[in-house]
Design an enzyme around this catalytic site. Structure first.
Site, PDB file in Angstrom:
ATOM      1  N   ARG A 267      21.426  31.346  -7.493  1.00 46.47           N
ATOM      2  CA  ARG A 267      21.774  32.738  -7.148  1.00 46.47           C
ATOM      3  C   ARG A 267      21.675  32.893  -5.644  1.00 46.47           C
ATOM      4  NH1 ARG A 267      17.026  32.908 -10.030  1.00 46.47           N
ATOM      5  NH2 ARG A 267      15.276  32.562  -8.640  1.00 46.47           N
TER       6      ARG A 267
ATOM      7  N   ASP B 191      15.164  25.137   3.502  1.00 46.01           N
ATOM      8  CA  ASP B 191      14.402  25.232   4.760  1.00 46.01           C
ATOM      9  C   ASP B 191      12.916  24.917   4.570  1.00 46.01           C
ATOM     10  OD1 ASP B 191      14.058  27.617   3.364  1.00 46.01           O
ATOM     11  OD2 ASP B 191      14.501  28.937   5.046  1.00 46.01           O
TER      12      ASP B 191
ATOM     13  N   SER C 260      19.507  27.489   2.632  1.00 44.33           N
ATOM     14  CA  SER C 260      18.227  28.082   2.215  1.00 44.33           C
ATOM     15  C   SER C 260      18.370  29.146   1.139  1.00 44.33           C
ATOM     16  CB  SER C 260      17.519  28.622   3.448  1.00 44.33           C
ATOM     17  OG  SER C 260      17.369  27.569   4.355  1.00 44.33           O
TER      18      SER C 260
HETATM   19  C1  BGC Z   1      15.540  31.638  -0.602  1.00 40.26           C
HETATM   20  C2  BGC Z   1      14.838  30.337  -0.333  1.00 40.26           C
HETATM   21  C3  BGC Z   1      14.484  30.215   1.134  1.00 40.26           C
HETATM   22  C4  BGC Z   1      13.750  31.453   1.619  1.00 40.26           C
HETATM   23  C5  BGC Z   1      13.423  31.393   3.101  1.00 40.26           C
HETATM   24  C6  BGC Z   1      14.752  32.809  -0.024  1.00 40.26           C
HETATM   25  O1  BGC Z   1      15.471  33.990  -0.187  1.00 40.26           O
HETATM   26  O2  BGC Z   1      15.716  31.825  -1.976  1.00 40.26           O
HETATM   27  O3  BGC Z   1      15.633  29.244  -0.721  1.00 40.26           O
HETATM   28  O4  BGC Z   1      13.678  29.092   1.313  1.00 40.26           O
HETATM   29  O5  BGC Z   1      14.531  32.601   1.358  1.00 40.26           O
HETATM   30  O6  BGC Z   1      14.541  31.241   3.870  1.00 40.26           O
END
Ligand code: BGC
Length: 498
Positions: A193, A231, A178
């Site tokens: 990142r 996610d 995620s």
């Molecule tokens: C991430 C996402 C993720 C979200 C929730 C963010 O910091 O960049 O990819 O879906 O957090 O987990």
């Protein structure tokens, strides 16, 4: 709770800990008049800072919509609108045993999901805690740890063997990772990142699916990484699997983000990919990055700016830093520290325990807002137990009001993001549901109601056509369904594209 208005007692926290409580022998009436006034003056100032008017929200929605369009048009934008190579909705016919590995913000989770079709599934899972060191150490080591946990899970939980193990085949695995990864196929993804305080070295700019495959080989696991999934994408697919009205998915947890299903014809940046123009593909918006770098659209306070500038990624994830569970407690702590310095709070007490960054957890805001007692006993408990300071009733009321301001702003900004997708996709008239998950959404009292209020402030009465619902486990079940969809596409010769 057997407590007199003044005196001692105890309160049990959600964590199961019992806190001894000693109230001070004075309350608001005993405070010097000047202190009372100063605190309410401050509250009024903070109310102005943290309150979003409907008009301001509508302006944010317009800017958000433009940003979403830009991300679909050109690669490499601040909000990257990542094509996930998840093509269309599940049919409901998907079946089989799948592994899911979920590397989120706080835990690592391994699941065996048996999808039974018709919206039914069974899930067996184990959670492993990630340490702060693991989040900052070398990336390959982090993936090795994931593989080790997977091995333990396979050894202990799959003892009678799934059909795969019996036949000596590899078990398909959906890897829910995620963090923003740009994808050109479903089983690959280059980490753009780290977010949520992660900083593992030698990982940004690399294909994390390939790195994880290397760890799977090292431990010789009978597993095949079939799909790399965000996610939100997992949540979108899992929510739609049980409720076809679910068209958008959001995570409000340690981080925040959304995904939805887009028509290929409206993703100009994929025009050279040779994909059926009538197809649909899930888009991982990575909306946490909205208004990063330039900071032109969001009403950031001086506290938000400190949170940003002292983070490991200054300038980045501007939207997420106003909303997600990782930051709300820190915003509140910074306000408190300022008022301690100004001599407004905790007069004559040693407040050093409040001075370290991130000691004030967002879970405390939830607890403070849901304190049912007149004396605000939960708040007494939090401050005395964790920070060794005593509070007056006036201070406690102030903290609760402050938590409400910060929590409400987070929910209303979330509504702006949802509204931007709703209005871009034209979902307002017919309505849709938004599958939502994450600790903030699930545990913060009133968070969902405040999103709904925000939608009405943006759209008027029609805003009621959009409702959020607690989503099915996207990172586990969603990931497994996507692995099943991918396996089917492969068997039909449709990999990597339609
Ligand atoms: C991430 C996402 C993720 C979200 C929730 C963010 O910091 O960049 O990819 O879906 O957090 O987990």
């Amino acid at each position: 709770m057997p407590l007199s208005r003044r005196g001692s007692g105890s309160v049990t926290l959600a964590t199961g800990q019992t806190l001894a409580i000693h109230t001070r022998t004075h309350d608001e009436e005993d405070l010097p008049h000047a202190t009372k006034k100063t605190m309410s003056d401050h509250l009024r100032r903070l109310e102005n800072l943290f309150t979003l008017t409907p008009q301001r929200m509508r302006m944010i929605v317009e800017a958000f919509k433009d940003t979403l369009e830009l991300g679909l048009e050109k690669p490499g934008q601040v909000v990257p609108m990542i094509p996930t190579f998840v093509f269309g909705w599940p049919t409901g016919e998907e079946k089989g045993d799948f592994l899911a590995l979920d590397l989120g913000g706080t835990n690592l989770r391994v699941c065996l999901v048996t999808i039974q079709g018709e919206g039914k599934f069974e899930i067996t899972q184990t959670k492993y805690r990630l340490t702060e060191e693991q989040k900052q150490d070398d990336g390959q080591k982090l993936f090795d740890f994931c593989a080790e946990c997977l091995q333990t899970f396979i050894d202990t939980s799959l003892t009678d063997g799934t059909s795969y193990l019996k036949n000596g085949q590899k078990i398909p695995l959906g890897f829910t990772f995620s963090y923003p990864c740009s994808q050109e196929r479903i089983d690959h993804g280059v980490l753009i990142r780290w977010t949520k305080g992660f900083g593992a070295a030698n990982t940004e700019g690399r294909d994390v699916a390939a790195m994880f495959r290397q760890s799977l080989e090292k431990y010789q696991l009978p597993v095949e990484l079939t799909a790399l999934i965000n996610d939100t994408t997992g949540t979108l697919i899992a929510s739609h699997y049980v409720d076809p009205q679910a068209k958008i998915a959001c995570i409000f947890g340690t981080g925040c983000n959304a995904a939805y299903m887009e028509d290929l014809a409206d993703i100009p940046k994929l025009k050279d990919f040779n994909i059926d123009p009538k197809a649909q593909m899930a888009i991982n918006c990575e909306w946490g990055a909205f208004d990063s770098l330039l900071h032109e659209e969001l009403p950031r306070t001086k506290y938000d700016i400190i949170v940003d500038e002292s983070s490991n990624k200054p300038g980045e994830q501007a939207f997420e830093k106003l909303i997600s569970g990782r930051y709300l407690g820190e915003i509140l702590r910074l306000v408190i520290c300022e008022l301690i310095d100004e001599g407004v709070l905790f007069l004559g007490q040693n407040t050093y325990k409040l001075e370290s960054p991130y000691v004030f957890e967002t879970a405390f805001l939830s607890l403070m807002e849901s304190d049912p007692t007149d004396e605000l006993l939960m708040i007494i408990g939090i401050f005395s137990h964790f920070f060794a300071v005593e509070t007056t009733l006036a201070e406690r009321q102030f903290f609760r009001a402050l938590a409400m301001l910060i929590g409400r702003r987070a929910a209303r900004l979330s509504a702006c993001g949802i509204a931007a997708i709703v209005s871009k996709k034209g979902y307002l008239e017919k309505g849709c549901t938004v599958g939502a998950d994450g600790s903030l959404y699930n545990k913060y009292p009133g968070f969902a109601d405040r999103i709904h209020e925000g939608l009405v402030d943006i759209f008027g009465e029609r805003g009621r056509n959009i409702t959020t619902h607690h989503a099915e486990d996207g990172s586990g079940v969603g990931s497994a369904i996507i692995a099943a969809m991918t396996k089917k596409r492969r068997s039909e010769g449709l990999y990597p594209n339609l």
